[in-house]
Design an enzyme around this catalytic site. Structure first.
Site, PDB file in Angstrom:
ATOM      1  CE  LYS A 114      33.690 -64.970  30.564  1.00 25.45           C
ATOM      2  NZ  LYS A 114      33.031 -63.992  31.464  1.00 25.45           N
TER       3      LYS A 114
ATOM      4  CB  SER B  84      37.302 -67.096  31.894  1.00 28.24           C
ATOM      5  OG  SER B  84      37.685 -68.454  31.754  1.00 28.24           O
TER       6      SER B  84
ATOM      7  CE1 TYR C 277      32.344 -68.151  29.573  1.00 29.31           C
ATOM      8  CE2 TYR C 277      34.492 -69.202  29.382  1.00 29.31           C
ATOM      9  CZ  TYR C 277      33.537 -68.547  30.143  1.00 29.31           C
ATOM     10  OH  TYR C 277      33.782 -68.289  31.470  1.00 29.31           O
TER      11      TYR C 277
END
Length: 227
Positions: A127, A110, A123
């Site tokens: 990533k 991402s 999160y």
């Protein structure tokens, strides 16, 4: 020839049946957090379709809330799916690819793997882990005939991003754009693919700016409010 693995085997089978071209294609149930199940899925894919040429690690979840309110069980689940399962699946695939001296791993990270966003601390951490993992793998795999690509989309217009916006003046990324980025990586062996491409230079410039300036940019584009 494409094999699709999904927690819902019926969905995977339906998606495989809808793929264009003569095939054959395969759809099957897959829990990426189960290494034995992942290996069995790859075995089934190779039995049905031939030697594994490409693995696209796309499974992921995103917990969106202030970190102090995040359920520790969900924190562990996010790391398990976004990092540990990706690492396990990559290793399983490489054990098949390296002896053949050909293959390509595509890991979906991402744009959050190059920056930080409030409300997505874990999160973003997962990533960043994928980006660093791929960078190390590329060095290890030099001369083996196996490529590694990291695809880094902005906020995509899928259920993962339900209820969120991409920031001021920024559009959500459509799934087809991500698919095109994956194809680009496969065709050209591109190590890092940003979707859309313009966010790559922006993130690189931002990384060398003073912290205060970066915070002002985030406030201007309201990326501090995405989550």
């Amino acid at each position: 020839r494409i094999a699709i693995g999904d927690l819902d085997g019926d969905v995977a089978q339906a998606e495989a049946a809808a793929l264009p071209g003569a095939g054959p294609h395969l759809g099957a149930a897959l829990d990426v957090t189960d290494p034995a199940g992942f290996a069995a899925f790859l075995d089934a894919a190779e039995d049905a379709l031939g030697p594994l040429d490409v693995l696209v690690n796309n499974a992921g979840i995103m917990i969106v809330e202030p970190f102090l309110e995040e359920d520790p069980a969900l924190t562990r689940r996010e790391v398990e799916i976004n990092v540990l399962a990706l690492i396990s699946g990559t290793q399983l695939a490489l054990k098949r690819m390296v002896p053949r001296q050909r293959g390509h791993i595509v890991n979906i990270a991402s744009a959050a793997g190059k920056t930080g966003l409030a409300g997505e601390a874990t999160y973003c951490a997962t990533k960043h882990a994928v980006v660093g993992f791929d960078e190390s793998l590329r060095i290890e795999l030099r001369g083996t005939g196996v490529d590694v690509s990291t695809v880094m989309p902005g906020l995509a217009n899928t259920e993962l991003a339900a209820g969120m916006n991409a920031g001021r003046g920024v559009a959500l990324v459509e799934p087809q754009e991500v698919a095109d980025g994956i194809v680009e990586a496969l065709e050209h062996g591109t190590p890092e693919v940003f979707v859309p491409k313009r966010i790559g230079p922006l993130l690189r410039v931002q990384s060398v700016l003073p912290r205060r300036v970066r915070d002002l940019i985030a406030k201007g584009f309201q990326t501090d409010k995405i989550a």
